[in-house]
Scaffold this active site. Structure first.
Site, short mmCIF file in Angstrom:
data_model
loop_
_atom_site.label_atom_id
_atom_site.label_comp_id
_atom_site.label_asym_id
_atom_site.label_seq_id
_atom_site.Cartn_x
_atom_site.Cartn_y
_atom_site.Cartn_z
N ASP A 258 66.66 60.34 -25.16
CA ASP A 258 67.04 59.77 -26.65
C ASP A 258 65.63 59.13 -26.33
O ASP A 258 65.01 58.08 -25.11
CB ASP A 258 67.21 58.72 -26.66
CG ASP A 258 69.33 59.65 -27.14
OD1 ASP A 258 69.43 60.32 -27.11
OD2 ASP A 258 70.22 58.46 -26.85
N ASP B 294 71.98 63.40 -20.94
CA ASP B 294 70.94 63.49 -21.95
C ASP B 294 69.43 62.68 -22.43
O ASP B 294 69.90 61.44 -21.54
CB ASP B 294 71.34 63.14 -23.73
CG ASP B 294 72.42 62.45 -23.89
OD1 ASP B 294 73.86 62.48 -24.05
OD2 ASP B 294 72.21 61.31 -23.53
N ASP C 265 72.95 47.68 -27.34
CA ASP C 265 74.62 46.59 -27.08
C ASP C 265 74.60 45.96 -25.86
O ASP C 265 74.37 44.83 -25.89
CB ASP C 265 75.77 47.65 -27.20
CG ASP C 265 75.84 49.02 -26.08
OD1 ASP C 265 74.57 49.18 -25.69
OD2 ASP C 265 76.81 50.33 -26.20
#
Ligand code: ATP
Ligand code: MG
Length: 457
Positions: free
Chosen positions: A64, A62, A141
Protein backbone atom coordinates in the site's frame (compact mmCIF):
# COMPACT_ATOMS: atom_id res chain seq x y z
CA UNK A 1 19.61 2.30 17.84
CA UNK A 2 18.13 5.51 19.06
CA UNK A 3 15.88 4.67 22.02
CA UNK A 4 13.90 7.89 22.14
CA UNK A 5 10.20 7.47 21.57
CA UNK A 6 8.99 8.63 18.21
CA UNK A 7 5.94 10.90 18.31
CA UNK A 8 4.15 12.92 15.67
CA UNK A 9 6.09 15.98 16.88
CA UNK A 10 9.43 14.26 17.10
CA UNK A 11 9.44 11.58 14.43
CA UNK A 12 12.23 9.11 14.15
CA UNK A 13 13.88 8.93 10.76
CA UNK A 14 15.73 5.68 10.33
CA UNK A 15 18.25 6.07 7.49
CA UNK A 16 18.72 3.38 4.84
CA UNK A 17 22.00 2.24 6.40
CA UNK A 18 20.24 1.33 9.65
CA UNK A 19 17.24 -0.67 8.54
CA UNK A 20 17.04 -3.83 6.50
CA UNK A 21 14.50 -2.85 3.87
CA UNK A 22 15.93 -3.22 0.42
CA UNK A 23 14.27 -2.12 -2.80
CA UNK A 24 14.68 -5.60 -4.22
CA UNK A 25 12.14 -6.85 -1.66
CA UNK A 26 9.55 -4.33 -2.78
CA UNK A 27 7.15 -5.08 -5.60
CA UNK A 28 8.47 -3.42 -8.79
CA UNK A 29 4.98 -2.09 -9.43
CA UNK A 30 4.85 -0.43 -6.02
CA UNK A 31 8.25 1.13 -6.75
CA UNK A 32 6.94 2.38 -10.10
CA UNK A 33 4.05 4.07 -8.33
CA UNK A 34 6.34 5.65 -5.74
CA UNK A 35 8.75 7.00 -8.36
CA UNK A 36 5.99 8.34 -10.52
CA UNK A 37 4.41 10.19 -7.60
CA UNK A 38 7.77 11.73 -6.87
CA UNK A 39 8.27 12.74 -10.49
CA UNK A 40 4.88 14.40 -10.32
CA UNK A 41 6.06 16.50 -7.39
CA UNK A 42 4.25 14.53 -4.68
CA UNK A 43 5.32 12.57 -1.65
CA UNK A 44 5.12 8.81 -1.92
CA UNK A 45 5.53 6.31 0.86
CA UNK A 46 5.11 2.61 1.26
CA UNK A 47 3.00 2.19 4.36
CA UNK A 48 1.30 -0.23 6.71
CA UNK A 49 1.62 -3.99 6.67
CA UNK A 50 4.24 -4.07 3.93
CA UNK A 51 6.77 -1.90 5.80
CA UNK A 52 6.14 -3.85 8.99
CA UNK A 53 6.52 -7.22 7.28
CA UNK A 54 9.72 -6.16 5.50
CA UNK A 55 11.21 -4.88 8.76
CA UNK A 56 10.64 -8.18 10.51
CA UNK A 57 11.81 -10.25 7.57
CA UNK A 58 8.44 -11.26 6.13
CA UNK A 59 7.11 -11.21 2.60
CA UNK A 60 4.25 -8.73 2.23
CA UNK A 61 1.28 -9.98 0.28
CA UNK A 62 0.30 -6.53 -0.84
CA UNK A 63 1.91 -3.11 -1.00
CA UNK A 64 0.00 0.00 0.00
CA UNK A 65 1.12 3.51 -0.80
CA UNK A 66 0.34 6.77 1.00
CA UNK A 67 0.72 10.16 -0.63
CA UNK A 68 -0.15 13.83 -0.33
CA UNK A 69 -1.62 13.74 -3.85
CA UNK A 70 -5.41 13.73 -3.99
CA UNK A 71 -7.08 10.75 -5.67
CA UNK A 72 -7.79 12.88 -8.73
CA UNK A 73 -4.15 13.92 -8.91
CA UNK A 74 -3.14 10.27 -8.63
CA UNK A 75 -5.50 9.39 -11.44
CA UNK A 76 -4.04 12.02 -13.69
CA UNK A 77 -0.58 10.48 -13.19
CA UNK A 78 -1.53 6.91 -14.07
CA UNK A 79 -3.40 5.60 -17.06
CA UNK A 80 -4.07 2.29 -15.31
CA UNK A 81 -5.83 3.86 -12.35
CA UNK A 82 -9.38 3.71 -11.05
CA UNK A 83 -10.91 5.45 -8.09
CA UNK A 84 -12.95 3.44 -5.63
CA UNK A 85 -14.91 4.12 -2.44
CA UNK A 86 -17.73 6.53 -1.84
CA UNK A 87 -17.13 8.23 1.46
CA UNK A 88 -13.43 8.13 1.04
CA UNK A 89 -11.89 7.80 -2.36
CA UNK A 90 -8.91 5.59 -2.92
CA UNK A 91 -6.88 5.12 -6.05
CA UNK A 92 -6.18 1.63 -7.33
CA UNK A 93 -3.31 1.45 -9.76
CA UNK A 94 -3.73 -1.77 -11.68
CA UNK A 95 -0.86 -3.83 -13.07
CA UNK A 96 -2.36 -7.01 -14.43
CA UNK A 97 -3.26 -9.00 -11.35
CA UNK A 98 -1.45 -6.75 -8.93
CA UNK A 99 -3.23 -3.73 -7.52
CA UNK A 100 -1.32 -1.02 -5.70
CA UNK A 101 -3.65 0.88 -3.40
CA UNK A 102 -2.77 4.55 -3.18
CA UNK A 103 -4.41 6.50 -0.35
CA UNK A 104 -4.20 10.18 0.29
CA UNK A 105 -3.06 11.08 3.81
CA UNK A 106 -6.05 11.48 5.98
CA UNK A 107 -7.02 12.61 9.42
CA UNK A 108 -9.86 10.40 10.42
CA UNK A 109 -10.50 7.21 12.30
CA UNK A 110 -11.68 5.15 9.41
CA UNK A 111 -11.66 1.48 10.23
CA UNK A 112 -9.63 0.62 7.18
CA UNK A 113 -12.10 -2.06 6.21
CA UNK A 114 -13.00 -0.77 2.80
CA UNK A 115 -16.51 -0.51 4.17
CA UNK A 116 -16.75 3.16 4.50
CA UNK A 117 -20.38 3.61 5.26
CA UNK A 118 -21.31 5.37 8.46
CA UNK A 119 -21.96 2.91 11.25
CA UNK A 120 -24.40 3.30 14.07
CA UNK A 121 -24.03 2.19 17.67
CA UNK A 122 -22.27 5.23 19.01
CA UNK A 123 -19.12 4.50 17.19
CA UNK A 124 -16.97 7.47 16.44
CA UNK A 125 -16.68 8.20 12.77
CA UNK A 126 -15.35 11.64 12.18
CA UNK A 127 -15.66 13.18 8.79
CA UNK A 128 -13.10 12.03 6.31
CA UNK A 129 -10.71 14.85 5.71
CA UNK A 130 -7.35 14.85 4.07
CA UNK A 131 -4.52 15.41 6.48
CA UNK A 132 -0.81 15.39 6.98
CA UNK A 133 1.40 12.34 7.24
CA UNK A 134 1.32 12.80 11.03
CA UNK A 135 -2.49 12.66 11.02
CA UNK A 136 -2.36 9.67 8.76
CA UNK A 137 -0.04 7.85 11.14
CA UNK A 138 -2.05 8.34 14.32
CA UNK A 139 -5.34 7.16 12.79
CA UNK A 140 -3.83 3.71 12.17
CA UNK A 141 -4.29 0.89 14.64
CA UNK A 142 -0.95 -0.46 15.83
CA UNK A 143 2.34 1.39 15.97
CA UNK A 144 3.94 -1.32 13.83
CA UNK A 145 1.36 -0.56 11.15
CA UNK A 146 2.15 3.15 11.09
CA UNK A 147 5.60 3.14 9.53
CA UNK A 148 6.41 4.90 6.24
CA UNK A 149 9.15 3.97 3.82
CA UNK A 150 10.12 7.09 1.87
CA UNK A 151 11.16 6.69 -1.74
CA UNK A 152 13.04 10.01 -1.72
CA UNK A 153 15.81 8.83 0.61
CA UNK A 154 14.88 5.19 1.38
CA UNK A 155 14.46 6.01 5.05
CA UNK A 156 11.77 4.68 7.39
CA UNK A 157 9.69 7.41 9.07
CA UNK A 158 8.22 6.60 12.42
CA UNK A 159 5.69 8.87 14.16
CA UNK A 160 4.35 6.51 16.82
CA UNK A 161 7.19 4.33 18.07
CA UNK A 162 6.50 1.45 15.72
CA UNK A 163 10.12 1.00 14.69
CA UNK A 164 11.19 0.09 18.20
CA UNK A 165 8.04 -2.01 18.67
CA UNK A 166 8.95 -4.01 15.57
CA UNK A 167 12.41 -4.62 17.02
CA UNK A 168 10.80 -5.72 20.28
CA UNK A 169 8.09 -7.64 18.42
CA UNK A 170 5.25 -5.97 20.24
CA UNK A 171 1.84 -4.93 18.98
CA UNK A 172 0.96 -1.65 20.65
CA UNK A 173 -2.15 0.34 19.97
CA UNK A 174 -1.75 3.96 19.04
CA UNK A 175 -3.55 6.08 21.64
CA UNK A 176 -5.82 4.86 24.39
CA UNK A 177 -6.61 1.16 23.83
CA UNK A 178 -10.14 1.29 25.24
CA UNK A 179 -11.00 4.25 23.07
CA UNK A 180 -9.50 2.69 19.96
CA UNK A 181 -11.36 -0.60 20.50
CA UNK A 182 -14.61 1.24 21.07
CA UNK A 183 -14.13 3.14 17.83
CA UNK A 184 -13.60 -0.09 15.97
CA UNK A 185 -14.00 -3.39 17.85
CA UNK A 186 -12.55 -5.34 14.91
CA UNK A 187 -9.16 -4.05 16.08
CA UNK A 188 -9.37 -6.66 18.84
CA UNK A 189 -9.48 -9.38 16.21
CA UNK A 190 -6.71 -7.72 14.29
CA UNK A 191 -4.59 -7.79 17.45
CA UNK A 192 -5.05 -11.56 17.72
CA UNK A 193 -4.57 -12.15 13.99
CA UNK A 194 -1.46 -9.99 13.64
CA UNK A 195 0.08 -11.37 16.85
CA UNK A 196 -0.43 -14.87 15.42
CA UNK A 197 0.88 -13.98 11.99
CA UNK A 198 3.92 -12.05 13.15
CA UNK A 199 4.71 -13.91 16.35
CA UNK A 200 4.42 -10.58 18.18
CA UNK A 201 3.25 -10.15 21.75
CA UNK A 202 0.21 -7.97 22.34
CA UNK A 203 1.33 -5.14 24.65
CA UNK A 204 -0.19 -5.59 28.14
CA UNK A 205 -2.25 -2.40 27.95
CA UNK A 206 -3.62 -3.43 24.57
CA UNK A 207 -4.44 -6.94 25.78
CA UNK A 208 -5.99 -6.03 29.14
CA UNK A 209 -9.28 -4.48 27.98
CA UNK A 210 -10.05 -7.13 25.34
CA UNK A 211 -12.00 -9.69 27.42
CA UNK A 212 -14.30 -6.99 28.72
CA UNK A 213 -14.78 -5.25 25.39
CA UNK A 214 -15.08 -8.43 23.30
CA UNK A 215 -18.90 -8.31 23.31
CA UNK A 216 -18.71 -5.06 21.30
CA UNK A 217 -17.92 -7.27 18.34
CA UNK A 218 -21.55 -8.27 18.15
CA UNK A 219 -22.17 -4.82 16.64
CA UNK A 220 -19.58 -5.28 13.90
CA UNK A 221 -20.98 -5.89 10.42
CA UNK A 222 -21.21 -9.68 9.86
CA UNK A 223 -19.76 -9.35 6.36
CA UNK A 224 -16.68 -7.66 7.73
CA UNK A 225 -16.30 -10.36 10.36
CA UNK A 226 -16.47 -12.98 7.65
CA UNK A 227 -13.64 -11.25 5.78
CA UNK A 228 -11.65 -11.00 8.97
CA UNK A 229 -12.21 -14.71 9.64
CA UNK A 230 -10.85 -15.63 6.24
CA UNK A 231 -7.75 -13.55 6.90
CA UNK A 232 -7.46 -15.15 10.32
CA UNK A 233 -8.00 -18.77 9.35
CA UNK A 234 -6.98 -19.13 5.72
CA UNK A 235 -3.69 -17.26 5.74
CA UNK A 236 -1.47 -19.90 7.31
CA UNK A 237 -1.82 -18.97 10.99
CA UNK A 238 -5.17 -20.44 11.87
CA UNK A 239 -4.14 -22.54 14.85
CA UNK A 240 -2.27 -19.79 16.66
CA UNK A 241 -5.00 -17.26 15.82
CA UNK A 242 -7.60 -19.54 17.33
CA UNK A 243 -5.59 -20.00 20.51
CA UNK A 244 -5.13 -16.27 20.82
CA UNK A 245 -8.86 -15.76 20.36
CA UNK A 246 -9.43 -18.23 23.19
CA UNK A 247 -6.82 -16.72 25.46
CA UNK A 248 -8.15 -13.21 25.05
CA UNK A 249 -11.79 -14.11 25.51
CA UNK A 250 -12.72 -13.37 21.90
CA UNK A 251 -14.06 -16.77 20.92
CA UNK A 252 -17.54 -16.30 22.42
CA UNK A 253 -17.95 -13.07 20.48
CA UNK A 254 -17.21 -14.74 17.16
CA UNK A 255 -18.50 -18.28 17.66
CA UNK A 256 -20.80 -18.17 20.69
CA UNK A 257 -22.23 -21.67 20.35
CA UNK A 258 -18.91 -23.30 19.62
CA UNK A 259 -17.44 -21.53 22.64
CA UNK A 260 -20.13 -22.97 24.91
CA UNK A 261 -19.79 -26.43 23.39
CA UNK A 262 -16.04 -26.42 23.95
CA UNK A 263 -16.45 -25.27 27.50
CA UNK A 264 -18.86 -28.09 28.37
CA UNK A 265 -16.90 -30.77 26.52
CA UNK A 266 -15.04 -32.30 29.42
CA UNK A 267 -12.83 -34.68 27.46
CA UNK A 268 -11.49 -31.87 25.27
CA UNK A 269 -12.03 -34.08 22.19
CA UNK A 270 -13.94 -31.38 20.34
CA UNK A 271 -11.27 -28.78 20.94
CA UNK A 272 -8.59 -31.23 19.84
CA UNK A 273 -10.54 -31.82 16.66
CA UNK A 274 -10.90 -28.11 15.91
CA UNK A 275 -7.21 -27.48 16.54
CA UNK A 276 -6.29 -30.40 14.31
CA UNK A 277 -8.47 -28.96 11.53
CA UNK A 278 -6.76 -25.60 11.85
CA UNK A 279 -3.32 -27.17 11.94
CA UNK A 280 -3.97 -29.10 8.76
CA UNK A 281 -5.40 -25.96 7.14
CA UNK A 282 -2.14 -24.20 7.98
CA UNK A 283 -0.16 -27.08 6.49
CA UNK A 284 -2.18 -26.92 3.29
CA UNK A 285 -1.64 -23.18 3.02
CA UNK A 286 2.09 -23.68 3.55
CA UNK A 287 2.08 -26.20 0.69
CA UNK A 288 0.03 -23.91 -1.55
CA UNK A 289 -2.83 -26.40 -1.59
CA UNK A 290 -6.36 -25.07 -1.88
CA UNK A 291 -8.36 -24.49 1.30
CA UNK A 292 -12.08 -23.84 1.46
CA UNK A 293 -14.16 -21.76 3.83
CA UNK A 294 -16.82 -24.51 3.78
CA UNK A 295 -14.48 -27.08 5.30
CA UNK A 296 -13.02 -24.54 7.71
CA UNK A 297 -16.41 -23.48 9.03
CA UNK A 298 -17.55 -27.11 9.13
CA UNK A 299 -14.74 -27.68 11.62
CA UNK A 300 -15.15 -24.44 13.57
CA UNK A 301 -18.89 -25.02 14.02
CA UNK A 302 -18.80 -28.78 14.48
CA UNK A 303 -18.80 -28.47 18.29
CA UNK A 304 -21.90 -26.27 18.09
CA UNK A 305 -23.55 -28.73 15.72
CA UNK A 306 -22.79 -31.73 17.93
CA UNK A 307 -24.21 -29.95 20.93
CA UNK A 308 -27.39 -28.94 19.17
CA UNK A 309 -27.81 -32.45 17.81
CA UNK A 310 -27.33 -34.02 21.22
CA UNK A 311 -30.12 -31.86 22.59
CA UNK A 312 -32.45 -32.92 19.79
CA UNK A 313 -31.57 -36.56 20.09
CA UNK A 314 -32.30 -36.34 23.78
CA UNK A 315 -35.71 -34.97 22.93
CA UNK A 316 -36.30 -38.10 20.85
CA UNK A 317 -36.51 -36.36 17.48
CA UNK A 318 -36.07 -38.62 14.47
CA UNK A 319 -32.33 -38.70 13.70
CA UNK A 320 -32.52 -37.51 10.11
CA UNK A 321 -34.84 -34.69 11.03
CA UNK A 322 -32.65 -33.81 14.00
CA UNK A 323 -29.52 -33.66 11.86
CA UNK A 324 -30.99 -31.29 9.33
CA UNK A 325 -32.63 -29.17 11.99
CA UNK A 326 -29.47 -28.93 14.07
CA UNK A 327 -27.47 -27.97 10.98
CA UNK A 328 -30.00 -25.29 10.06
CA UNK A 329 -30.14 -23.85 13.54
CA UNK A 330 -26.41 -23.61 13.95
CA UNK A 331 -26.09 -22.01 10.51
CA UNK A 332 -28.84 -19.53 11.23
CA UNK A 333 -27.56 -18.54 14.67
CA UNK A 334 -24.00 -18.17 13.43
CA UNK A 335 -25.14 -15.99 10.51
CA UNK A 336 -26.14 -13.33 13.00
CA UNK A 337 -22.44 -12.90 13.81
CA UNK A 338 -20.56 -13.88 10.70
CA UNK A 339 -22.00 -13.61 7.19
CA UNK A 340 -21.03 -16.98 5.82
CA UNK A 341 -22.31 -16.94 2.24
CA UNK A 342 -24.66 -19.71 1.21
CA UNK A 343 -22.20 -21.09 -1.27
CA UNK A 344 -20.12 -22.05 1.76
CA UNK A 345 -22.79 -22.83 4.35
CA UNK A 346 -24.47 -25.34 2.10
CA UNK A 347 -21.43 -27.53 1.50
CA UNK A 348 -20.59 -27.09 5.19
CA UNK A 349 -23.93 -28.65 6.09
CA UNK A 350 -23.43 -31.43 3.57
CA UNK A 351 -20.11 -32.29 5.16
CA UNK A 352 -21.89 -32.65 8.51
CA UNK A 353 -24.88 -34.55 7.20
CA UNK A 354 -22.76 -37.08 5.37
CA UNK A 355 -20.85 -38.08 8.52
CA UNK A 356 -23.27 -40.75 9.83
CA UNK A 357 -23.33 -42.37 6.42
CA UNK A 358 -19.73 -43.48 6.79
CA UNK A 359 -20.97 -46.16 9.18
CA UNK A 360 -22.91 -47.89 6.40
CA UNK A 361 -21.73 -50.95 4.55
CA UNK A 362 -24.68 -51.91 2.38
CA UNK A 363 -23.42 -52.16 -1.19
CA UNK A 364 -25.83 -49.75 -2.80
CA UNK A 365 -25.34 -47.11 -0.15
CA UNK A 366 -21.58 -47.41 -0.22
CA UNK A 367 -21.55 -46.71 -3.94
CA UNK A 368 -24.01 -43.90 -3.57
CA UNK A 369 -21.86 -42.22 -0.96
CA UNK A 370 -18.66 -42.72 -3.00
CA UNK A 371 -20.18 -40.88 -5.93
CA UNK A 372 -21.56 -38.04 -3.83
CA UNK A 373 -20.07 -34.72 -5.01
CA UNK A 374 -19.13 -33.87 -1.43
CA UNK A 375 -17.64 -37.28 -0.66
CA UNK A 376 -14.02 -36.18 -0.62
CA UNK A 377 -14.54 -33.26 1.72
CA UNK A 378 -16.76 -35.35 3.98
CA UNK A 379 -14.17 -38.12 4.09
CA UNK A 380 -11.41 -35.66 4.95
CA UNK A 381 -13.66 -34.45 7.73
CA UNK A 382 -14.18 -38.00 8.98
CA UNK A 383 -10.41 -38.40 9.13
CA UNK A 384 -10.20 -35.24 11.19
CA UNK A 385 -12.80 -36.51 13.62
CA UNK A 386 -10.99 -39.83 13.85
CA UNK A 387 -7.91 -38.00 15.13
CA UNK A 388 -9.83 -37.26 18.33
CA UNK A 389 -12.13 -40.32 18.27
CA UNK A 390 -10.21 -43.60 17.82
CA UNK A 391 -13.41 -45.60 17.39
CA UNK A 392 -13.75 -44.02 13.94
CA UNK A 393 -10.49 -45.59 12.75
CA UNK A 394 -12.27 -48.61 11.26
CA UNK A 395 -14.55 -46.39 9.18
CA UNK A 396 -11.60 -44.36 7.94
CA UNK A 397 -9.77 -47.54 6.95
CA UNK A 398 -12.83 -48.97 5.20
CA UNK A 399 -13.49 -45.85 3.13
CA UNK A 400 -9.87 -45.30 2.28
CA UNK A 401 -9.76 -48.78 0.86
CA UNK A 402 -13.13 -48.39 -0.83
CA UNK A 403 -11.80 -45.38 -2.74
CA UNK A 404 -8.70 -47.22 -3.85
CA UNK A 405 -10.45 -50.39 -4.95
CA UNK A 406 -11.87 -51.16 -8.38
CA UNK A 407 -15.67 -50.98 -8.23
CA UNK A 408 -16.13 -54.69 -9.10
CA UNK A 409 -13.78 -55.78 -6.35
CA UNK A 410 -15.46 -53.50 -3.89
CA UNK A 411 -18.90 -54.72 -4.89
CA UNK A 412 -17.81 -58.30 -4.29
CA UNK A 413 -16.69 -57.48 -0.81
CA UNK A 414 -19.94 -55.86 0.13
CA UNK A 415 -23.11 -57.54 1.15
CA UNK A 416 -26.09 -56.29 -0.80
CA UNK A 417 -28.09 -56.48 2.40
CA UNK A 418 -25.62 -56.26 5.21
CA UNK A 419 -27.09 -56.03 8.68
CA UNK A 420 -26.70 -52.76 10.44
CA UNK A 421 -23.53 -52.48 12.39
CA UNK A 422 -23.66 -52.19 16.13
CA UNK A 423 -23.19 -48.42 15.97
CA UNK A 424 -26.30 -46.79 14.66
CA UNK A 425 -25.15 -44.73 11.67
CA UNK A 426 -27.68 -42.08 12.57
CA UNK A 427 -26.27 -41.66 16.02
CA UNK A 428 -24.05 -38.68 15.54
CA UNK A 429 -23.50 -37.89 19.18
CA UNK A 430 -19.87 -36.83 19.29
CA UNK A 431 -17.93 -39.81 20.48
CA UNK A 432 -16.51 -39.47 23.97
CA UNK A 433 -17.09 -35.75 24.06
CA UNK A 434 -19.18 -35.67 27.18
CA UNK A 435 -22.11 -33.76 25.72
CA UNK A 436 -25.55 -34.62 26.92
CA UNK A 437 -25.87 -38.32 26.15
CA UNK A 438 -28.66 -39.35 23.84
CA UNK A 439 -31.28 -41.90 24.85
CA UNK A 440 -29.51 -45.19 25.29
CA UNK A 441 -31.52 -47.39 22.95
CA UNK A 442 -33.91 -46.10 20.45
CA UNK A 443 -36.27 -48.33 18.61
CA UNK A 444 -34.57 -49.48 15.47
CA UNK A 445 -35.93 -47.49 12.63
CA UNK A 446 -36.97 -49.21 9.46
CA UNK A 447 -36.43 -47.39 6.24
CA UNK A 448 -39.73 -46.35 4.90
CA UNK A 449 -40.20 -47.38 1.30
CA UNK A 450 -39.10 -44.53 -0.91
CA UNK A 451 -37.64 -42.54 2.00
CA UNK A 452 -34.05 -42.00 0.87
CA UNK A 453 -31.36 -42.35 3.50
CA UNK A 454 -29.60 -39.04 3.00
CA UNK A 455 -32.69 -37.20 2.01
CA UNK A 456 -32.52 -35.26 -1.23
CA UNK A 457 -29.64 -36.96 -2.92
P1 ATP B 1 -1.94 -7.86 6.45
O1 ATP B 1 -0.50 -8.16 6.33
O2 ATP B 1 -2.69 -8.97 7.05
O3 ATP B 1 -2.56 -7.30 5.21
P2 ATP B 1 -2.17 -5.17 7.32
O4 ATP B 1 -1.67 -4.49 8.55
O5 ATP B 1 -1.56 -4.74 6.03
O6 ATP B 1 -1.99 -6.71 7.55
P3 ATP B 1 -4.64 -4.35 6.17
O7 ATP B 1 -6.01 -4.75 6.54
O8 ATP B 1 -4.12 -4.66 4.82
O9 ATP B 1 -3.70 -5.00 7.28
O10 ATP B 1 -4.55 -2.80 6.48
C1 ATP B 1 -3.55 -1.95 5.95
C2 ATP B 1 -3.21 -0.85 6.95
O11 ATP B 1 -4.36 -0.03 7.22
C3 ATP B 1 -2.77 -1.37 8.32
O12 ATP B 1 -1.40 -1.67 8.36
C4 ATP B 1 -3.14 -0.19 9.22
O13 ATP B 1 -2.15 0.82 9.13
C5 ATP B 1 -4.40 0.33 8.58
N1 ATP B 1 -5.60 -0.29 9.20
C6 ATP B 1 -6.21 -1.42 8.80
N2 ATP B 1 -7.26 -1.69 9.57
C7 ATP B 1 -7.34 -0.72 10.48
C8 ATP B 1 -8.21 -0.43 11.55
N3 ATP B 1 -9.24 -1.24 11.84
N4 ATP B 1 -7.99 0.68 12.29
C9 ATP B 1 -6.97 1.50 11.98
N5 ATP B 1 -6.12 1.28 11.00
C10 ATP B 1 -6.28 0.19 10.24
MG1 MG C 1 -2.23 -5.42 4.06
Amino acid sequence: MDKRIATPLTPLIVPRAEHGISRKDISPNALRVLYKLREGGFQGYLVGGAVRDLLVGGHPKDFDVATDATPEQVRSLFRNCRLIGRRFRLAHVVFGREIIEVATFRANTDDGSGDRETEDGGRLLRDNVYGTIEDDAVRRDFTANALYYAIEDFSVRDYCGGYQDCQDRVLRLIGDPVERYREDPVRMLRAARLAAKLGFAIAPDAAAPIPELAPLLSAAPPARLFDECLKMFLAGHAESSFMLLENHGLLPALFPETAVALETNRSGALRAMVLQALRSTDERVAQDKPVTPAFLFAALLWPAYCRELAVMQKAGIDPLVAQQRAADRVTLHQAQRIALPRRFSQPMQEIWLLQPRFAQRVRKRVFRLLSHPRFRAAFDFLELRAGAAPELAADVAFWREAQAQAPEQLAERLDPKAPRRERDPDDLSPEGEGAAPGPKKRRRRRRKPGGGEGGGE
